[in-house]
Motif scaffolding. Structure first.
Motif, PDB file in Angstrom:
ATOM      1  N   SER A  78       0.806  -1.225   0.000  1.00  0.00           N
ATOM      2  CA  SER A  78       0.000   0.000   0.000  1.00  0.00           C
ATOM      3  C   SER A  78       0.835   1.269   0.000  1.00  0.00           C
ATOM      4  O   SER A  78       0.288   2.366  -0.053  1.00  0.00           O
ATOM      5  CB  SER A  78      -0.928   0.016   1.224  1.00  0.00           C
ATOM      6  OG  SER A  78      -0.184   0.222   2.421  1.00  0.00           O
ATOM      7  N   HIS A  79       2.146   1.133   0.057  1.00  0.00           N
ATOM      8  CA  HIS A  79       3.002   2.315   0.199  1.00  0.00           C
ATOM      9  C   HIS A  79       4.398   1.997  -0.314  1.00  0.00           C
ATOM     10  O   HIS A  79       4.766   0.835  -0.505  1.00  0.00           O
ATOM     11  CB  HIS A  79       3.080   2.739   1.670  1.00  0.00           C
ATOM     12  CG  HIS A  79       3.652   1.670   2.573  1.00  0.00           C
ATOM     13  ND1 HIS A  79       4.996   1.551   2.830  1.00  0.00           N
ATOM     14  CD2 HIS A  79       3.054   0.668   3.269  1.00  0.00           C
ATOM     15  CE1 HIS A  79       5.206   0.535   3.645  1.00  0.00           C
ATOM     16  NE2 HIS A  79       4.035  -0.027   3.918  1.00  0.00           N
ATOM     17  N   ASP A  85       5.909   7.667   4.002  1.00  0.00           N
ATOM     18  CA  ASP A  85       5.305   6.337   3.973  1.00  0.00           C
ATOM     19  C   ASP A  85       5.573   5.601   5.284  1.00  0.00           C
ATOM     20  O   ASP A  85       4.676   4.999   5.882  1.00  0.00           O
ATOM     21  CB  ASP A  85       5.866   5.517   2.813  1.00  0.00           C
ATOM     22  CG  ASP A  85       5.532   6.103   1.455  1.00  0.00           C
ATOM     23  OD1 ASP A  85       4.416   6.616   1.298  1.00  0.00           O
ATOM     24  OD2 ASP A  85       6.386   6.048   0.563  1.00  0.00           O
ATOM     25  N   GLY A 135       5.665   8.184  -3.990  1.00  0.00           N
ATOM     26  CA  GLY A 135       4.259   7.816  -4.145  1.00  0.00           C
ATOM     27  C   GLY A 135       3.964   7.074  -5.425  1.00  0.00           C
ATOM     28  O   GLY A 135       2.813   7.007  -5.857  1.00  0.00           O
ATOM     29  N   GLU A 138       1.861   3.802  -4.528  1.00  0.00           N
ATOM     30  CA  GLU A 138       0.727   3.935  -3.611  1.00  0.00           C
ATOM     31  C   GLU A 138      -0.575   3.947  -4.401  1.00  0.00           C
ATOM     32  O   GLU A 138      -0.727   4.739  -5.331  1.00  0.00           O
ATOM     33  CB  GLU A 138       0.851   5.221  -2.794  1.00  0.00           C
ATOM     34  CG  GLU A 138      -0.252   5.385  -1.764  1.00  0.00           C
ATOM     35  CD  GLU A 138      -0.083   6.642  -0.927  1.00  0.00           C
ATOM     36  OE1 GLU A 138      -1.028   6.984  -0.193  1.00  0.00           O
ATOM     37  OE2 GLU A 138       0.986   7.279  -1.005  1.00  0.00           O
TER      38      GLU A 138
END
Length: 537
Positions: A78-79, A85, A135, A138
């Motif tokens: 997810s990151h 993060d 990112g 993500e």
């Protein structure tokens, strides 16, 4: 990974985290640098506390065995690995979690995933090794999608073919750095591409982000090592021709290099290899005047000597990572073909011309001799610090410090003004958010026409608010980089975090052409939405 366990929230392996004496020494240095910092340590929350919602989608039967709904697996995907993060994971704030993690084992599986997701309106985030710091992995895609799949290619990790005559190899995109090199070693070859994330990042990730390797000059970017690509797009397969060079129009490889999975999924690539180096030599050079060190590095970059290592650390960076009170240049040369002593000797002459002095005698190594593997003490210190930096960043982040970097490239004539502007912007932003800290600078790569400065921020933050504090600092320094004529990134890619400044850096007509290209290759707009270019949905 030799049986070690990947951290779901932070960098690298759980077994390699900073503990014991190393953590005590790191805390001592941080307290010496920032005596008012509250360095209380905080532990990551249990994964069950995140309240991850059940998956909204279900993989079709042909892909079901490749899909994971495991909460820890989904949280780990997810990151990325930026400071923000890591801290958000420590605080239990990971709002964007993929519905499924899918691990294809063949290119046909990738085709099937894109077909299914295109028909179902599911976003696909190519994950690589998950080491993005901007990112880029993500699943922050908005509400226009029925779900999100994190596409993890690390099961596609084979060296498929080696052309020893042309010195090239065809390699699957999911190969992690160490596994890739192990497969090349028996033939005496190496890709010679060692980013800081080497142990945990993939060939496909390097290609998709136009990554920069460890070596400071000559063949620094993965672009230089790319011979051809094979890319699966929702509209079909793209495979480029392997050639040493071509003048036949714009390069199709260049269209996908740096596209961060927004145009297609790189599944394999032909890459240019090198023979493993036999001769190495290096030295550490101290400069009491950092500006003189900058001039020495410019002379080296323009000399044609092409050192493998040419990293200049300003005094604060040198203190934090090597305990040195002065600016330090870590200098090194290597070759598979010939001794490199003469190259180092000439480089040291240039350094002495600018006031540099050796901190220890140069170490000269022939790996066919008993001294195989020897390095200079300074080089060993730097290499160890270089590989431990992300782990130490995590430890300090868990102690309420703001520890993050940003990097750029500029021409030599602009560097002094750019550095001053960045330092001023960062210091002002730290005052605005109530964080006391320092800004450091080192060169990671240097070119005849300019350096790639890599800045670090070390500040005493406010636990629970360090993400927001960093975001304000990042905003300020990014504005300074663009205003000062630098690039928003030299090798960290665009992702979602750099988009506002990348959109200003790239020409408007090029942006329009890129959007048109995405519409052709990804008509449903499912590939990594929001990274590099927005889909037309």
């Amino acid at each position: 990974m030799d049986g070690r366990t990947r951290s779901w929230w932070g960098w690298g392996n759980v077994e390699d985290a900073v503990t014991g004496r190393e953590r005590a020494e790191l805390t001592r240095r941080a307290a010496e640098l920032l005596p008012d910092a509250d360095l209380t340590a905080h532990e990551p929350p249990p994964v069950e506390s995140f309240g991850v919602r059940p998956s909204r989608i279900q993989a079709p039967p042909a892909l079901a065995a490749l899909a994971s709904e495991d909460i820890r697996d989904r949280l780990a995907h997810s990151h990325g690995q930026a400071f923000r993060d890591v801290v958000r994971a420590l605080l239990g704030r990971l709002p964007h979690v993929p519905d499924l993690v899918v691990r294809p084992t063949t290119e046909e599986h990738v085709v099937q995933v894109l077909e299914w997701c295109g028909e179902a309106g599911v976003a696909v985030i190519p994950f690589g090794g998950g080491t993005s710091v901007v990112g880029g992995v993500e699943p922050r895609v908005g509400d226009d999608y029925a779900g999100v799949v994190s596409l993890d290619l690390t099961s596609m990790d084979r060296v498929l073919e080696v052309d020893t005559t042309s010195r090239a190899a065809l390699i699957e995109a999911g190969a992690l750095g160490p596994h890739l090199e192990r497969q090349l070693r028996p033939q005496g070859h190496t890709l010679r591409f060692f980013p800081q994330s080497f142990e945990f990042s993939t060939l496909g990730g390097w290609l998709a982000t136009r990554a920069g390797g460890h070596f400071a000059t000559h063949l620094t970017h993965i672009d230089d090592l790319t011979a051809s690509l094979r890319v699966v797009t929702p509209a079909g397969l793209v495979e480029t021709r392997r050639l040493p060079a071509s003048g036949a129009g714009p390069s199709p490889d260049r269209m996908f290099l740096g596209s961060e999975g927004s145009l297609g999924v790189i599944t394999r690539a032909w890459v240019r290899l090198q023979d493993r180096p036999r001769w190495r030599t290096g030295a550490s050079v101290a400069f009491t005047d950092h500006e003189a060190g900058v001039e020495a590095v410019r002379a080296l970059a323009q000399s044609g000597l092409n050192p493998a290592n040419c990293r200049l650390l300003d005094p604060v960076e040198a203190f934090l990572n090597a305990g040195s009170p002065t600016a330090v240049l870590v200098l090194g040369f290597e070759s598979a073909d010939h001794p490199v002593d003469a190259w180092l000797d000439r480089a040291l002459e240039l350094c002495r011309d600018h006031g540099g002095s050796l901190t220890e005698p140069p170490r000269r190594t022939d790996t066919s001799a008993a001294s195989a593997g020897a390095r200079t003490e300074a080089a060993d210190t730097w290499r160890s610090s270089f590989l431990r930096m992300p782990y130490q960043r995590d430890a300090l982040a868990a102690q309420g410090m703001i520890v993050e970097t940003f990097e750029t490239a500029c021409t030599w004539d602009r560097f002094a003004a750019l550095r001053a502007a960045v330092d001023a912007a960062a210091q002002d932003a730290m005052r605005q958010v109530g964080a006391t800290g320092v800004v450091t600078c080192r060169f990671t790569h240097v070119y005849p026409d300019g350096p790639a400065p890599y800045f670090g921020v070390y500040a005493a933050g406010r636990w629970g608010g360090t993400v927001e504090q960093w975001d304000e600092i990042k905003q300020a320094v990014s504005e300074a980089l663009i205003a000062g004529g630098g690039t928003i990134t030299h090798h960290h890619a665009v992702g979602r975090d750099h988009r506002p400044w990348y959109d200003r850096q790239r020409p408007d007509l090029f942006a329009a052409a890129l959007r048109a290209g995405k519409k052709v290759l990804d008509p449903e707009g499912i590939l990594n939405p929001g990274a590099v270019v927005d889909p037309a949905r």
